[in-house]
Design a protein around this motif. Structure first.
Motif, PDB file in Angstrom:
ATOM      1  N   GLU A  28       4.985 -24.350   9.981  1.00 43.53           N
ATOM      2  CA  GLU A  28       5.797 -23.687  10.990  1.00 43.53           C
ATOM      3  C   GLU A  28       5.284 -22.256  11.172  1.00 43.53           C
ATOM      4  N   PRO A  29       5.222 -21.788  12.422  1.00 44.14           N
ATOM      5  CA  PRO A  29       4.810 -20.397  12.679  1.00 44.14           C
ATOM      6  C   PRO A  29       5.790 -19.408  12.049  1.00 44.14           C
ATOM      7  N   HIS A  30       5.281 -18.215  11.770  1.00 47.25           N
ATOM      8  CA  HIS A  30       6.073 -17.143  11.155  1.00 47.25           C
ATOM      9  C   HIS A  30       6.025 -15.894  12.020  1.00 47.25           C
ATOM     10  N   ILE A  31       7.003 -15.039  11.831  1.00 43.91           N
ATOM     11  CA  ILE A  31       7.011 -13.702  12.431  1.00 43.91           C
ATOM     12  C   ILE A  31       7.094 -12.706  11.285  1.00 43.91           C
ATOM     13  N   ILE A  32       6.390 -11.596  11.411  1.00 42.47           N
ATOM     14  CA  ILE A  32       6.365 -10.582  10.350  1.00 42.47           C
ATOM     15  C   ILE A  32       7.095  -9.338  10.842  1.00 42.47           C
ATOM     16  N   ILE A  33       8.069  -8.894  10.052  1.00 45.87           N
ATOM     17  CA  ILE A  33       8.820  -7.675  10.337  1.00 45.87           C
ATOM     18  C   ILE A  33       8.756  -6.805   9.091  1.00 45.87           C
ATOM     19  N   ASN A  34       8.189  -5.613   9.262  1.00 43.10           N
ATOM     20  CA  ASN A  34       8.081  -4.668   8.135  1.00 43.10           C
ATOM     21  C   ASN A  34       7.493  -5.331   6.888  1.00 43.10           C
ATOM     22  N   THR A  35       6.388  -6.014   7.059  1.00 41.82           N
ATOM     23  CA  THR A  35       5.632  -6.699   5.994  1.00 41.82           C
ATOM     24  C   THR A  35       6.323  -7.946   5.437  1.00 41.82           C
ATOM     25  N   GLN A  36       7.502  -8.307   5.925  1.00 44.61           N
ATOM     26  CA  GLN A  36       8.205  -9.504   5.466  1.00 44.61           C
ATOM     27  C   GLN A  36       7.951 -10.632   6.466  1.00 44.61           C
ATOM     28  N   SER A  37       7.511 -11.775   5.981  1.00 37.68           N
ATOM     29  CA  SER A  37       7.211 -12.920   6.832  1.00 37.68           C
ATOM     30  C   SER A  37       8.389 -13.898   6.847  1.00 37.68           C
ATOM     31  N   TYR A  38       8.769 -14.345   8.051  1.00 44.51           N
ATOM     32  CA  TYR A  38       9.887 -15.276   8.211  1.00 44.51           C
ATOM     33  C   TYR A  38       9.454 -16.477   9.050  1.00 44.51           C
ATOM     34  N   PRO A  39       9.777 -17.705   8.633  1.00 43.83           N
ATOM     35  CA  PRO A  39       9.583 -18.847   9.530  1.00 43.83           C
ATOM     36  C   PRO A  39      10.450 -18.632  10.774  1.00 43.83           C
ATOM     37  N   LEU A  40       9.990 -19.089  11.925  1.00 43.93           N
ATOM     38  CA  LEU A  40      10.719 -18.832  13.176  1.00 43.93           C
ATOM     39  C   LEU A  40      12.145 -19.351  13.151  1.00 43.93           C
ATOM     40  N   THR A  41      12.366 -20.511  12.544  1.00 42.37           N
ATOM     41  CA  THR A  41      13.735 -21.037  12.508  1.00 42.37           C
ATOM     42  C   THR A  41      14.650 -20.144  11.671  1.00 42.37           C
ATOM     43  N   LEU A  42      14.122 -19.539  10.610  1.00 45.35           N
ATOM     44  CA  LEU A  42      14.911 -18.602   9.811  1.00 45.35           C
ATOM     45  C   LEU A  42      15.116 -17.299  10.570  1.00 45.35           C
ATOM     46  N   PHE A  43      14.066 -16.804  11.220  1.00 43.78           N
ATOM     47  CA  PHE A  43      14.159 -15.566  11.994  1.00 43.78           C
ATOM     48  C   PHE A  43      15.258 -15.672  13.051  1.00 43.78           C
ATOM     49  N   ALA A  44      15.396 -16.837  13.664  1.00 45.47           N
ATOM     50  CA  ALA A  44      16.405 -17.036  14.703  1.00 45.47           C
ATOM     51  C   ALA A  44      17.817 -16.876  14.160  1.00 45.47           C
ATOM     52  N   GLN A  45      17.998 -17.003  12.840  1.00 48.64           N
ATOM     53  CA  GLN A  45      19.329 -16.948  12.238  1.00 48.64           C
ATOM     54  C   GLN A  45      19.619 -15.634  11.508  1.00 48.64           C
ATOM     55  N   LEU A  46      18.632 -14.762  11.383  1.00 46.55           N
ATOM     56  CA  LEU A  46      18.814 -13.515  10.633  1.00 46.55           C
ATOM     57  C   LEU A  46      19.791 -12.560  11.304  1.00 46.55           C
ATOM     58  N   SER A  47      20.457 -11.749  10.501  1.00 45.36           N
ATOM     59  CA  SER A  47      21.229 -10.620  11.021  1.00 45.36           C
ATOM     60  C   SER A  47      20.269  -9.443  11.062  1.00 45.36           C
ATOM     61  N   LEU A  48      19.983  -8.962  12.259  1.00 43.57           N
ATOM     62  CA  LEU A  48      19.000  -7.886  12.423  1.00 43.57           C
ATOM     63  C   LEU A  48      19.684  -6.545  12.614  1.00 43.57           C
ATOM     64  N   GLU A  49      18.968  -5.496  12.241  1.00 41.18           N
ATOM     65  CA  GLU A  49      19.467  -4.147  12.470  1.00 41.18           C
ATOM     66  C   GLU A  49      19.486  -3.877  13.976  1.00 41.18           C
ATOM     67  N   PRO A  50      20.546  -3.220  14.473  1.00 37.86           N
ATOM     68  CA  PRO A  50      20.662  -2.975  15.914  1.00 37.86           C
ATOM     69  C   PRO A  50      19.519  -2.134  16.479  1.00 37.86           C
ATOM     70  N   ASN A  51      18.893  -1.283  15.654  1.00 44.65           N
ATOM     71  CA  ASN A  51      17.837  -0.407  16.165  1.00 44.65           C
ATOM     72  C   ASN A  51      16.492  -1.114  16.327  1.00 44.65           C
ATOM     73  N   LEU A  52      16.405  -2.377  15.964  1.00 40.54           N
ATOM     74  CA  LEU A  52      15.176  -3.148  16.162  1.00 40.54           C
ATOM     75  C   LEU A  52      15.260  -3.890  17.499  1.00 40.54           C
ATOM     76  N   ASN A  53      15.257  -3.128  18.595  1.00 34.27           N
ATOM     77  CA  ASN A  53      15.452  -3.710  19.923  1.00 34.27           C
ATOM     78  C   ASN A  53      14.483  -4.842  20.215  1.00 34.27           C
ATOM     79  N   TRP A  54      13.204  -4.625  19.924  1.00 36.72           N
ATOM     80  CA  TRP A  54      12.213  -5.659  20.218  1.00 36.72           C
ATOM     81  C   TRP A  54      12.508  -6.932  19.428  1.00 36.72           C
TER      82      TRP A  54
END
Length: 71
Positions: free
Chosen positions: A1-27
């Motif tokens: 499964e593809p991953h996305i990297i945020i601040n050196t942390q890698s997440y599978p896309l299905t997990l990334f879709a469920q994360l609680s993100l900080e509001p200041n990470l607009n992108w």
């Protein structure tokens, strides 16, 4: 499964879709909203053009158009 990297942390896309993100990470919030729609099978997406040649406009793009563009 593809991953996305945020601040050196890698997440599978299905997990990334469920994360609680900080509001200041607009992108990341925009990417997550798009990914949720994509994974749920959404067929039409409302996007905003960059505005590089004029005022940004709202446009509708189909899932098929996105796939064809990526290919």
């Amino acid at each position: 499964e593809p991953h996305i990297i945020i601040n050196t942390q890698s997440y599978p896309l299905t997990l990334f879709a469920q994360l609680s993100l900080e509001p200041n990470l607009n992108w990341a919030n925009h990417a997550q909203d798009f990914l949720k729609k994509w994974l749920s099978g959404e067929q039409i997406f409302s996007l905003t053009t960059s505005g590089s040649t004029g005022k940004p406009k709202s446009i509708q793009i189909t899932r098929h158009q996105m796939i064809a563009s990526a290919e």
